[in-house]
Design an enzyme around this catalytic site. Structure first.
Site, PDB file in Angstrom:
ATOM      1  N   GLY A 163       0.680  -1.233  -0.015  1.00 41.94           N
ATOM      2  CA  GLY A 163       0.057   0.076   0.116  1.00 41.94           C
ATOM      3  C   GLY A 163       0.925   1.355  -0.062  1.00 41.94           C
ATOM      4  O   GLY A 163       1.948   1.223   0.565  1.00 41.94           O
ATOM      5  N   ARG A 179     -14.669  -4.818  36.697  1.00 38.20           N
ATOM      6  CA  ARG A 179     -15.243  -6.034  37.347  1.00 38.20           C
ATOM      7  C   ARG A 179     -16.543  -5.433  38.355  1.00 38.20           C
ATOM      8  O   ARG A 179     -17.034  -4.623  38.186  1.00 38.20           O
ATOM      9  CB  ARG A 179     -14.300  -6.402  38.785  1.00 38.20           C
ATOM     10  CG  ARG A 179     -12.983  -7.080  38.081  1.00 38.20           C
ATOM     11  CD  ARG A 179     -11.891  -7.338  39.113  1.00 38.20           C
ATOM     12  NE  ARG A 179     -12.470  -8.353  40.148  1.00 38.20           N
ATOM     13  CZ  ARG A 179     -11.486  -8.695  41.103  1.00 38.20           C
ATOM     14  NH1 ARG A 179     -10.404  -7.999  41.208  1.00 38.20           N
ATOM     15  NH2 ARG A 179     -12.309  -9.749  41.845  1.00 38.20           N
ATOM     16  N   HIS A 180     -17.222  -6.492  38.368  1.00 45.70           N
ATOM     17  CA  HIS A 180     -18.619  -6.349  39.242  1.00 45.70           C
ATOM     18  C   HIS A 180     -18.419  -5.707  40.577  1.00 45.70           C
ATOM     19  O   HIS A 180     -17.006  -5.583  41.067  1.00 45.70           O
ATOM     20  CB  HIS A 180     -19.040  -7.849  39.558  1.00 45.70           C
ATOM     21  CG  HIS A 180     -18.268  -8.747  40.140  1.00 45.70           C
ATOM     22  ND1 HIS A 180     -18.020  -8.696  41.523  1.00 45.70           N
ATOM     23  CD2 HIS A 180     -17.523  -9.696  39.551  1.00 45.70           C
ATOM     24  CE1 HIS A 180     -17.059  -9.556  41.785  1.00 45.70           C
ATOM     25  NE2 HIS A 180     -16.707 -10.196  40.548  1.00 45.70           N
ATOM     26  N   ASN A 205     -16.207 -12.473  47.582  1.00 39.55           N
ATOM     27  CA  ASN A 205     -14.963 -11.446  47.600  1.00 39.55           C
ATOM     28  C   ASN A 205     -14.948 -11.156  49.243  1.00 39.55           C
ATOM     29  O   ASN A 205     -13.620 -11.408  49.616  1.00 39.55           O
ATOM     30  CB  ASN A 205     -15.123 -10.044  47.039  1.00 39.55           C
ATOM     31  CG  ASN A 205     -15.150 -10.397  45.516  1.00 39.55           C
ATOM     32  OD1 ASN A 205     -15.759  -9.420  44.861  1.00 39.55           O
ATOM     33  ND2 ASN A 205     -14.664 -11.354  44.926  1.00 39.55           N
ATOM     34  N   ARG A 219     -23.593 -11.496  40.001  1.00 39.96           N
ATOM     35  CA  ARG A 219     -22.979 -10.271  40.517  1.00 39.96           C
ATOM     36  C   ARG A 219     -22.679  -9.211  39.665  1.00 39.96           C
ATOM     37  O   ARG A 219     -22.394  -8.107  39.713  1.00 39.96           O
ATOM     38  CB  ARG A 219     -21.425 -10.808  41.267  1.00 39.96           C
ATOM     39  CG  ARG A 219     -20.564 -11.609  40.433  1.00 39.96           C
ATOM     40  CD  ARG A 219     -19.810 -12.189  41.523  1.00 39.96           C
ATOM     41  NE  ARG A 219     -18.509 -13.000  40.789  1.00 39.96           N
ATOM     42  CZ  ARG A 219     -18.866 -14.254  40.487  1.00 39.96           C
ATOM     43  NH1 ARG A 219     -19.634 -14.793  40.802  1.00 39.96           N
ATOM     44  NH2 ARG A 219     -17.672 -14.905  40.151  1.00 39.96           N
ATOM     45  N   GLU A 257     -16.877 -15.745  34.743  1.00 42.86           N
ATOM     46  CA  GLU A 257     -15.666 -15.921  35.482  1.00 42.86           C
ATOM     47  C   GLU A 257     -14.910 -17.462  34.975  1.00 42.86           C
ATOM     48  O   GLU A 257     -15.665 -18.333  34.905  1.00 42.86           O
ATOM     49  CB  GLU A 257     -15.696 -15.667  36.799  1.00 42.86           C
ATOM     50  CG  GLU A 257     -14.395 -15.889  37.752  1.00 42.86           C
ATOM     51  CD  GLU A 257     -13.210 -14.841  37.100  1.00 42.86           C
ATOM     52  OE1 GLU A 257     -13.182 -15.087  36.115  1.00 42.86           O
ATOM     53  OE2 GLU A 257     -12.752 -14.137  37.970  1.00 42.86           O
ATOM     54  N   HIS A 295     -15.413 -10.095  35.191  1.00 39.11           N
ATOM     55  CA  HIS A 295     -14.758 -10.741  36.266  1.00 39.11           C
ATOM     56  C   HIS A 295     -13.197 -10.427  36.171  1.00 39.11           C
ATOM     57  O   HIS A 295     -12.743 -10.454  35.245  1.00 39.11           O
ATOM     58  CB  HIS A 295     -15.193 -12.232  36.518  1.00 39.11           C
ATOM     59  CG  HIS A 295     -16.666 -12.355  36.444  1.00 39.11           C
ATOM     60  ND1 HIS A 295     -17.401 -12.544  37.705  1.00 39.11           N
ATOM     61  CD2 HIS A 295     -17.568 -12.646  35.618  1.00 39.11           C
ATOM     62  CE1 HIS A 295     -18.738 -12.630  37.269  1.00 39.11           C
ATOM     63  NE2 HIS A 295     -18.941 -12.688  36.050  1.00 39.11           N
TER      64      HIS A 295
HETATM   65  O1  F6P Z   1     -11.319 -14.083  43.429  1.00 34.64           O
HETATM   66  C1  F6P Z   1     -12.330 -13.572  42.517  1.00 34.64           C
HETATM   67  C2  F6P Z   1     -12.326 -14.198  41.193  1.00 34.64           C
HETATM   68  O2  F6P Z   1     -12.937 -13.571  40.408  1.00 34.64           O
HETATM   69  C3  F6P Z   1     -12.542 -15.748  41.412  1.00 34.64           C
HETATM   70  O3  F6P Z   1     -13.846 -15.959  41.366  1.00 34.64           O
HETATM   71  C4  F6P Z   1     -11.750 -16.383  40.498  1.00 34.64           C
HETATM   72  O4  F6P Z   1     -11.824 -17.751  40.504  1.00 34.64           O
HETATM   73  C5  F6P Z   1     -10.383 -15.508  40.491  1.00 34.64           C
HETATM   74  O5  F6P Z   1     -10.766 -14.186  41.067  1.00 34.64           O
HETATM   75  C6  F6P Z   1      -9.620 -15.311  39.061  1.00 34.64           C
HETATM   76  O6  F6P Z   1      -8.272 -15.033  39.760  1.00 34.64           O
HETATM   77  P1  F6P Z   1      -6.906 -15.965  39.987  1.00 34.64           P
HETATM   78  O7  F6P Z   1      -6.795 -16.368  38.659  1.00 34.64           O
HETATM   79  O8  F6P Z   1      -5.832 -14.909  40.478  1.00 34.64           O
HETATM   80  O9  F6P Z   1      -7.354 -17.138  40.965  1.00 34.64           O
END
Ligand code: F6P
Length: 722
Positions: free
Chosen positions: A319, A527-528, A534, A579, A600, A666
């Site tokens: 190009g 994230r939520h 948590n 969530r 997630e 997530h």
């Molecule tokens: O702790 C919150 C979260 O979203 C969990 O549900 C998930 O398993 C994790 O984080 C993922 O993070 P890591 O891969 O560091 O364990």
């Protein structure tokens, strides 16, 4: 949590039974024992275990710490007929009186009149609790088991229009001046980086003694000019390195790719246990992308059955200057790398600047300036040599970024690549004068060619002159395999023309390109809000929001309203877990879409556990994940590479969207999405920082990808993993 074991302490007992067969056989696990009437052992009074995850059933209770001796056994009941039951084999299980007791003896059941044996993993844990601990855990339990508040929500919802937002009152109550929430991005300066600067360093120019290469280059240039196809010096020198034989059985077996690594418990081959020959099975194994699913399957198929040269792919850009070649090349490189293909971007301009300096005037690019033409061809051939050598070392896709605007140049490249890789030309054409003018000015602003030019307009003039020289000799691609992107950068549609394209990867590249455009728009990733899990430090599950999480959801609604108020349209994407849906709930005026792909990472048998519990109860899993978090696949769950694979349609759709998108998802999922935009190496993905209550704004536009972070409130409970 355990205290000294005072008189009023209670013993908390948790019993888990695990087997995927139970659900398949429609059997419900129960436990029964010598209580309340010692010796009664009545299976009809057995207590059911609750299903905690796909294959895990759980029962928990509290008993006085000094309880009388209690024995129990597991019993399986048919769901359709609870009068039929199967009692576990072996001795009774004693219920301990001490804190921190573990019992792991497998439960064995005989099915079909003893013809089949079913083994279930068992975990019994005890912990001494004070009455205060007990009260707190009861409260948490009640919150935990509150029914899903989003069940029945449609996949796509469109809530009240913009007028509805004022009535909602959240935004008005929050007084958002967005700039005051901006926080620095970890390990990243602000400002735009010129994509060409991030390309491969010209190794042949940085090493000494490259004269022989230059001689070869001249040979090839000479023969290609004369149309002589017999000069394949390069082909012969490299051929022996490939070894053109059909794969032996040993090699074929060694090509087996299961990228998920897990603990030996689950008999998943790890990198260490599965290296049967000199072939490596890890991400460095030649020609094998560090990927899962479709990408890995295609790589295996190509290795075993595809033509040898098809295993390596060169995308050769074509190009005129300022047609978005470098931008397109960088974008494609980012996408392929993210999918796990070993991909590098070779920019011939970088070679030219290194060899001939940064301040060449337009004259250097004249088509009738023989010296200039030779010098440019020479650096192009050097870059091609470097790319081919890198492919011999294991590289899979080379993106060759230069104007390559004449047939002679393209012939030279094709000759060099003969027998070593497949070439696809990617031509970018643009007829929109406004877009061109914008690109030219951007180029003069950013390109190192004009870094020393203090007069901006003089730079623009020089660049336009360079362009006219190129236009005079330009020959559109009509040979070989090609993809033509016509007016795709204008943001007003455009089209893609393709010729002679086949194969898995070329098909995927076409699909990616057809969805790309340059309309600037923000993508907001968050994230939520903080979830109940948590707070408890548990992973996975489908919990609702904590109070802090709910507050974040309202703040986010205010933020979105303010940030996107001047946009005509936008959409809110969530996962299917409550969530994220609850976090999106207060946002009004935009359509909301639920994506299963945004759920997630599936923690499989570890779903619902804390990291400490995993370390204690599943030490092999913990260790395997710690060693290789990217490839580690939770038993009956996913790895980060699995997550990347399932997110590909999300990336394509994000590229295709022209309006802003707010993605509420997530931690693991956002790490994977963010890595794509920020061009992070796969190995870094599992540890990228994605804090709670923070919005990452990605701006996609002509100048590349920019990022800004807004922290709306603190995250109280850290959720960092292994
Ligand atoms: O702790 C919150 C979260 O979203 C969990 O549900 C998930 O398993 C994790 O984080 C993922 O993070 P890591 O891969 O560091 O364990």
């Amino acid at each position: 949590m355990a205290n000294s074991g005072g008189i009023s302490d209670q013993l908390f007992v948790s019993v888990k039974l695990e087997s995927p067969r139970l659900a398949e056989l429609d059997l419900a696990p129960h436990l029964f024992g010598s209580h309340p009437v010692p010796g009664s052992w009545d299976p009809c009074k057995a207590l059911p275990l609750e299903r905690a995850a796909t294959a895990v059933w759980e029962f928990s209770c509290v008993v006085p710490s000094q309880h009388e001796s209690l024995d129990f056994k597991f019993v399986l009941k048919r769901k359709d007929d609870s009068s039929q039951y199967i009692i576990e084999e072996g001795p009774n299980r004693p219920l301990g009186c001490q804190s921190n007791e573990f019992e792991m003896r497998t439960a064995v059941f005989k099915l079909n009149e003893g013809k089949e044996v079913l083994e279930c993993k068992v975990q019994v844990e005890t912990e001494m609790l004070s009455p205060f601990d007990l009260a707190a855990s009861w409260r948490a339990h009640q919150e935990y088991f509150q029914p899903s508040r989003v069940r029945g929500t449609h996949d796509v919802t469109i809530n009240p229009g913009l007028e509805g937002r004022a009535k909602n009152g959240f935004a008005s109550g929050l007084e958002l001046d967005l700039e005051k929430y901006v926080v620095p991005t970890p390990n990243m300066g602000s400002g735009v980086v010129y994509a060409a600067n991030l390309t491969e360093n010209p190794r042949s120019l940085l090493q000494t003694g490259s004269s022989s290469n230059n001689d070869t280059t001249k040979d090839i240039l000479h023969s290609s000019t004369k149309g002589d196809s017999s000069s394949n010096h390069y082909v012969n020198t490299m051929k022996s390195a490939i070894g053109g034989h059909a794969p032996s059985l040993e090699e074929q077996r060694a090509m087996f790719v299961d990228r998920g690594v897990g603990s030996p418990n689950f008999a998943r081959p790890t990198k260490e246990t599965f290296s049967m020959s000199n072939f490596k099975l890890d991400s460095e194994s030649k020609g094998m992308p560090a990927a899962e699913g479709a990408v890995a399957a295609a790589a295996v198929a190509d290795q075993m059955y595809g033509p040898k040269e098809d295993r390596k792919l060169a995308i050769v850009l074509v190009g005129l200057p300022a047609r978005g070649k470098t931008f397109t090349a960088a974008k494609l490189t980012r996408y392929l790398r993210w999918l796990g293909h070993e991909t590098k971007h070779f920019n011939v301009g970088k070679y030219r600047r290194l060899k001939h300096g940064t301040n060449q005037t337009a004259d250097f690019f004249r088509g009738d300036n023989r010296e200039g033409v030779e010098a440019r061809n020479e650096v192009a051939a050097l870059a091609m040599e470097d790319m081919l050598s890198w492919m011999q070392e294991g590289g899979q896709v080379g993106i060759f970024d230069a104007t390559n605007s004449t047939r002679i140049r393209r012939n030279m490249l094709m000759k060099m690549a003969e027998g070593k890789c497949k070439i696809i030309f990617l031509e970018t054409l643009c007829n929109d004068q406004d877009v061109l003018e914008r690109n030219i000015r951007l180029k003069v602003q950013q390109s190192p060619d004009y870094a020393e030019q203090t007069d901006f307009e003089a730079g623009v003039q020089d660049f336009k002159e360079r362009l006219t020289y190129y236009e005079k000799v330009y020959e559109p691609v009509e040979e070989g395999s090609y993809i033509k992107m016509i007016d795709m950068v204008s943001g007003k549609g455009g089209q893609l023309k393709i010729n002679d394209i086949s194969g898995y990867l070329p098909g995927r590249i076409v699909f990616f390109l057809v969805n790309c455009h340059l309309t600037p728009r923000p993508i907001l990733l968050t994230r939520h809000g903080e979830s109940m899990d948590n707070v408890r430090g548990r992973i996975g599950g489908d919990p609702s929001l904590s109070e802090a999480g709910e507050l974040y959801s309202r703040k986010l609604a205010g933020f979105v309203e303010k940030r996107l108020k001047s946009e005509r349209t936008a959409s809110i994407w969530t996962s299917t877990l409550q969530r994220t849906i609850l976090t999106a709930h207060p946002i009004i005026g935009f359509p909301k879409i639920q994506w299963r792909a945004l759920d997630e990472i599936n923690a499989g048998v570890c779903d619902g556990m804390t990291y400490d519990e995993i370390k204690k109860c599943k030490p092999e899993e913990y260790e395997s994940r710690r060693k290789d978090k990217l490839r580690y696949r939770y038993p009956r769950g996913e790895s980060y590479l699995d997550v990347i694979q399932r997110l590909e349609p999300v990336i394509i759709e994000l590229e295709r969207q022209r309006a802003p998108v707010v993605v509420i998802a997530h931690q693991a999922v956002l790490r994977a999405l963010y890595a794509y935009f920020a061009d992070k190496p796969l190995e870094e993905v599992p540890n990228i920082e994605i804090p709670l209550h923070t919005i990452i704004e990605i701006q996609m536009g002509v100048a590349g990808v920019q990022e800004k972070r807004y922290k709306l409130m603190d995250a109280i409970h850290p959720t960092a993993g292994l």
